[in-house]
Design a protein around this motif. Structure first.
Motif, PDB file in Angstrom:
ATOM      1  N   LEU A  88       0.818  -1.214   0.000  1.00  0.00           N
ATOM      2  CA  LEU A  88       0.000   0.000   0.000  1.00  0.00           C
ATOM      3  C   LEU A  88       0.851   1.263   0.000  1.00  0.00           C
ATOM      4  CD1 LEU A  88      -2.537  -0.947   2.812  1.00  0.00           C
ATOM      5  CD2 LEU A  88      -2.722  -1.361   0.371  1.00  0.00           C
ATOM      6  N   ILE A  89       2.015   1.161   0.599  1.00  0.00           N
ATOM      7  CA  ILE A  89       2.901   2.308   0.754  1.00  0.00           C
ATOM      8  C   ILE A  89       4.168   2.004  -0.033  1.00  0.00           C
ATOM      9  CG2 ILE A  89       4.235   3.661   2.406  1.00  0.00           C
ATOM     10  CD1 ILE A  89       2.183   2.753   4.551  1.00  0.00           C
ATOM     11  N   GLU A  90       4.488   2.874  -0.997  1.00  0.00           N
ATOM     12  CA  GLU A  90       5.668   2.642  -1.828  1.00  0.00           C
ATOM     13  C   GLU A  90       6.590   3.843  -1.803  1.00  0.00           C
ATOM     14  OE1 GLU A  90       5.386   0.754  -5.612  1.00  0.00           O
ATOM     15  OE2 GLU A  90       3.338   0.104  -5.200  1.00  0.00           O
ATOM     16  N   GLY A  91       7.746   3.667  -1.204  1.00  0.00           N
ATOM     17  CA  GLY A  91       8.802   4.660  -1.275  1.00  0.00           C
ATOM     18  C   GLY A  91       8.509   6.012  -0.657  1.00  0.00           C
ATOM     19  N   LEU A  92       7.927   6.049   0.547  1.00  0.00           N
ATOM     20  CA  LEU A  92       7.749   7.330   1.217  1.00  0.00           C
ATOM     21  C   LEU A  92       9.130   7.874   1.569  1.00  0.00           C
ATOM     22  CD1 LEU A  92       4.816   6.390   1.369  1.00  0.00           C
ATOM     23  CD2 LEU A  92       4.732   7.289   3.679  1.00  0.00           C
ATOM     24  N   ALA A  93       9.367   9.135   1.250  1.00  0.00           N
ATOM     25  CA  ALA A  93      10.675   9.751   1.451  1.00  0.00           C
ATOM     26  C   ALA A  93      10.730  10.484   2.787  1.00  0.00           C
ATOM     27  CB  ALA A  93      10.963  10.725   0.314  1.00  0.00           C
ATOM     28  N   PRO A  94      11.926  10.510   3.408  1.00  0.00           N
ATOM     29  CA  PRO A  94      12.068  11.265   4.654  1.00  0.00           C
ATOM     30  C   PRO A  94      11.812  12.748   4.407  1.00  0.00           C
ATOM     31  CG  PRO A  94      14.187  10.325   3.960  1.00  0.00           C
ATOM     32  CD  PRO A  94      13.165   9.883   2.983  1.00  0.00           C
ATOM     33  N   ASP A  95      11.075  13.369   5.350  1.00  0.00           N
ATOM     34  CA  ASP A  95      10.711  14.783   5.228  1.00  0.00           C
ATOM     35  C   ASP A  95      10.703  15.353   6.645  1.00  0.00           C
ATOM     36  OD1 ASP A  95       9.648  17.240   4.471  1.00  0.00           O
ATOM     37  OD2 ASP A  95       7.608  16.479   4.232  1.00  0.00           O
ATOM     38  N   GLU A  96      11.849  15.878   7.078  1.00  0.00           N
ATOM     39  CA  GLU A  96      12.056  16.370   8.440  1.00  0.00           C
ATOM     40  C   GLU A  96      11.790  15.256   9.445  1.00  0.00           C
ATOM     41  OE1 GLU A  96      10.132  20.120   9.178  1.00  0.00           O
ATOM     42  OE2 GLU A  96      10.759  20.903   7.229  1.00  0.00           O
ATOM     43  N   GLU A  97      10.762  15.367  10.259  1.00  0.00           N
ATOM     44  CA  GLU A  97      10.466  14.389  11.308  1.00  0.00           C
ATOM     45  C   GLU A  97       9.511  13.290  10.857  1.00  0.00           C
ATOM     46  OE1 GLU A  97      11.660  14.462  14.662  1.00  0.00           O
ATOM     47  OE2 GLU A  97      13.084  15.830  13.719  1.00  0.00           O
ATOM     48  N   LYS A  98       9.185  13.245   9.558  1.00  0.00           N
ATOM     49  CA  LYS A  98       8.201  12.281   9.070  1.00  0.00           C
ATOM     50  C   LYS A  98       8.630  11.719   7.725  1.00  0.00           C
ATOM     51  CE  LYS A  98       5.604  16.278   7.545  1.00  0.00           C
ATOM     52  NZ  LYS A  98       4.469  17.105   7.808  1.00  0.00           N
ATOM     53  N   PHE A  99       7.815  10.828   7.194  1.00  0.00           N
ATOM     54  CA  PHE A  99       8.017  10.276   5.856  1.00  0.00           C
ATOM     55  C   PHE A  99       6.786  10.637   5.041  1.00  0.00           C
ATOM     56  CE2 PHE A  99      11.064   7.938   8.233  1.00  0.00           C
ATOM     57  CZ  PHE A  99      12.043   7.562   7.334  1.00  0.00           C
ATOM     58  N   SER A 100       6.992  11.118   3.812  1.00  0.00           N
ATOM     59  CA  SER A 100       5.871  11.584   2.992  1.00  0.00           C
ATOM     60  C   SER A 100       5.890  10.945   1.611  1.00  0.00           C
ATOM     61  CB  SER A 100       5.934  13.103   2.833  1.00  0.00           C
ATOM     62  OG  SER A 100       5.846  13.724   4.092  1.00  0.00           O
ATOM     63  N   ILE A 103      -0.067   6.737  -0.578  1.00  0.00           N
ATOM     64  CA  ILE A 103      -0.591   5.499  -0.002  1.00  0.00           C
ATOM     65  C   ILE A 103      -1.815   5.091  -0.818  1.00  0.00           C
ATOM     66  CG2 ILE A 103      -2.053   6.681   1.686  1.00  0.00           C
ATOM     67  CD1 ILE A 103      -1.452   4.371   3.649  1.00  0.00           C
ATOM     68  N   TYR A 104      -1.966   3.790  -1.040  1.00  0.00           N
ATOM     69  CA  TYR A 104      -3.116   3.273  -1.776  1.00  0.00           C
ATOM     70  C   TYR A 104      -4.178   2.830  -0.779  1.00  0.00           C
ATOM     71  CZ  TYR A 104      -5.933   0.138  -4.656  1.00  0.00           C
ATOM     72  OH  TYR A 104      -6.981  -0.482  -5.293  1.00  0.00           O
ATOM     73  N   ASN A 105      -5.413   3.303  -0.967  1.00  0.00           N
ATOM     74  CA  ASN A 105      -6.536   2.929  -0.109  1.00  0.00           C
ATOM     75  C   ASN A 105      -7.337   1.831  -0.810  1.00  0.00           C
ATOM     76  OD1 ASN A 105      -9.122   2.757   1.097  1.00  0.00           O
ATOM     77  ND2 ASN A 105      -8.938   4.841   1.873  1.00  0.00           N
ATOM     78  N   ILE A 106      -7.259   0.625  -0.281  1.00  0.00           N
ATOM     79  CA  ILE A 106      -7.926  -0.535  -0.887  1.00  0.00           C
ATOM     80  C   ILE A 106      -9.446  -0.367  -0.883  1.00  0.00           C
ATOM     81  CG2 ILE A 106      -8.361  -3.005  -0.622  1.00  0.00           C
ATOM     82  CD1 ILE A 106      -5.595  -3.213   0.627  1.00  0.00           C
ATOM     83  N   ASP A 107      -9.984   0.223   0.183  1.00  0.00           N
ATOM     84  CA  ASP A 107     -11.438   0.355   0.306  1.00  0.00           C
ATOM     85  C   ASP A 107     -12.053   1.204  -0.803  1.00  0.00           C
ATOM     86  OD1 ASP A 107     -11.465  -1.202   2.590  1.00  0.00           O
ATOM     87  OD2 ASP A 107     -11.309   0.517   3.939  1.00  0.00           O
ATOM     88  N   GLU A 108     -11.279   2.146  -1.339  1.00  0.00           N
ATOM     89  CA  GLU A 108     -11.805   3.046  -2.360  1.00  0.00           C
ATOM     90  C   GLU A 108     -11.114   2.900  -3.707  1.00  0.00           C
ATOM     91  OE1 GLU A 108     -11.113   6.800  -0.551  1.00  0.00           O
ATOM     92  OE2 GLU A 108     -12.578   6.481   1.032  1.00  0.00           O
ATOM     93  N   GLY A 109      -9.977   2.203  -3.733  1.00  0.00           N
ATOM     94  CA  GLY A 109      -9.210   2.093  -4.976  1.00  0.00           C
ATOM     95  C   GLY A 109      -8.577   3.414  -5.379  1.00  0.00           C
ATOM     96  N   LYS A 110      -8.229   4.251  -4.394  1.00  0.00           N
ATOM     97  CA  LYS A 110      -7.674   5.576  -4.673  1.00  0.00           C
ATOM     98  C   LYS A 110      -6.320   5.739  -3.992  1.00  0.00           C
ATOM     99  CE  LYS A 110     -12.095   7.786  -5.314  1.00  0.00           C
ATOM    100  NZ  LYS A 110     -13.035   8.793  -4.899  1.00  0.00           N
ATOM    101  N   ILE A 111      -5.536   6.666  -4.537  1.00  0.00           N
ATOM    102  CA  ILE A 111      -4.229   6.990  -3.985  1.00  0.00           C
ATOM    103  C   ILE A 111      -4.313   8.350  -3.303  1.00  0.00           C
ATOM    104  CG2 ILE A 111      -1.826   7.517  -4.561  1.00  0.00           C
ATOM    105  CD1 ILE A 111      -2.047   5.435  -6.798  1.00  0.00           C
ATOM    106  N   TYR A 112      -3.766   8.420  -2.091  1.00  0.00           N
ATOM    107  CA  TYR A 112      -3.762   9.651  -1.311  1.00  0.00           C
ATOM    108  C   TYR A 112      -2.329  10.071  -1.019  1.00  0.00           C
ATOM    109  CZ  TYR A 112      -8.693   8.795  -0.295  1.00  0.00           C
ATOM    110  OH  TYR A 112     -10.048   8.598  -0.403  1.00  0.00           O
ATOM    111  N   GLN A 113      -2.107  11.373  -0.839  1.00  0.00           N
ATOM    112  CA  GLN A 113      -0.838  11.867  -0.338  1.00  0.00           C
ATOM    113  C   GLN A 113      -0.863  11.635   1.163  1.00  0.00           C
ATOM    114  OE1 GLN A 113      -1.115  15.905  -1.629  1.00  0.00           O
ATOM    115  NE2 GLN A 113      -0.148  15.472  -3.596  1.00  0.00           N
TER     116      GLN A 113
END
Length: 179
Positions: A88-100, A103-113
């Motif tokens: 579901l999560i492919e290659g989130l990059a480090p961004d300060e204190e988090k990773f951004s 993500i793929y949402n299976i329930d809706e078949g949509k991709i979200y930031q």
């Protein structure tokens, strides 16, 4: 005296490091609704990014007993993929204190930031947006890595095993008696 001071600094550094929660999102996380566990690991060049896949579902099969699939995927060729094992999560990059990243949402078949950020040793904040306007967040809880399900192949891919053939009994040769 010098050895004692060096040891004290090392110990205070270890205590400080263990007191501050790691920002690394690696581990297995139970989603807020408790329906899935997602395993997040480092991936990509130099393991700088993070990726995540489904490793457990509360209800891994449909009412008919078939494994749950990616039925709402906009690509019809991907709709028979089993959910368990799906990335579901492919290659989130480090961004300060988090990773951004996405993500793929299976329930809706949509991709979200999305951005992932550790709130504590046992909590992961997952914040996502669709088209930078529809945003939301939830907290996932860390769980042990041992309770994972194996990916199940769709029934169409599983070939039935042939039934074993019966083994013929060996009979002793008959000898005619001489009179």
């Amino acid at each position: 005296m010098r050895v004692a001071l060096t040891s004290a600094f090392l110990l205070s550094g270890l205590v400080a490091a263990s007191a501050a929660p790691s920002k690394d999102p690696s581990g297995t996380w139970l989603t807020k609704d408790g329906r899935a566990k997602i395993r997040i690991d480092h991936c990509g060049a130099n393991n700088a990014n993070v990726c995540g896949k489904v490793v457990w579902l509360k209800t891994p099969t449909t009412e008919t007993g078939a494994p749950r699939t990616d039925a709402k995927n906009p690509d019809p060729k991907k709709r028979l993929r089993p959910v368990i094992g799906l990335q579901l999560i492919e290659g989130l990059a480090p961004d300060e204190e988090k990773f951004s990243g996405d993500i793929y949402n299976i329930d809706e078949g949509k991709i979200y930031q999305v951005s992932l950020e550790r709130e504590s040793g046992s909590e992961l904040s997952v914040s996502g947006c669709l088209l930078k306007v529809l945003c939301g967040s939830e907290t996932w809880t860390r769980v042990p890595d041992v309770n994972q399900q194996a990916a199940v192949a769709p029934a169409a891919e599983v070939a039935p095993k042939p039934a074993p053939k019966p083994v013929a009994k060996a009979t002793a040769p008959q000898v005619e008696a001489k009179k």
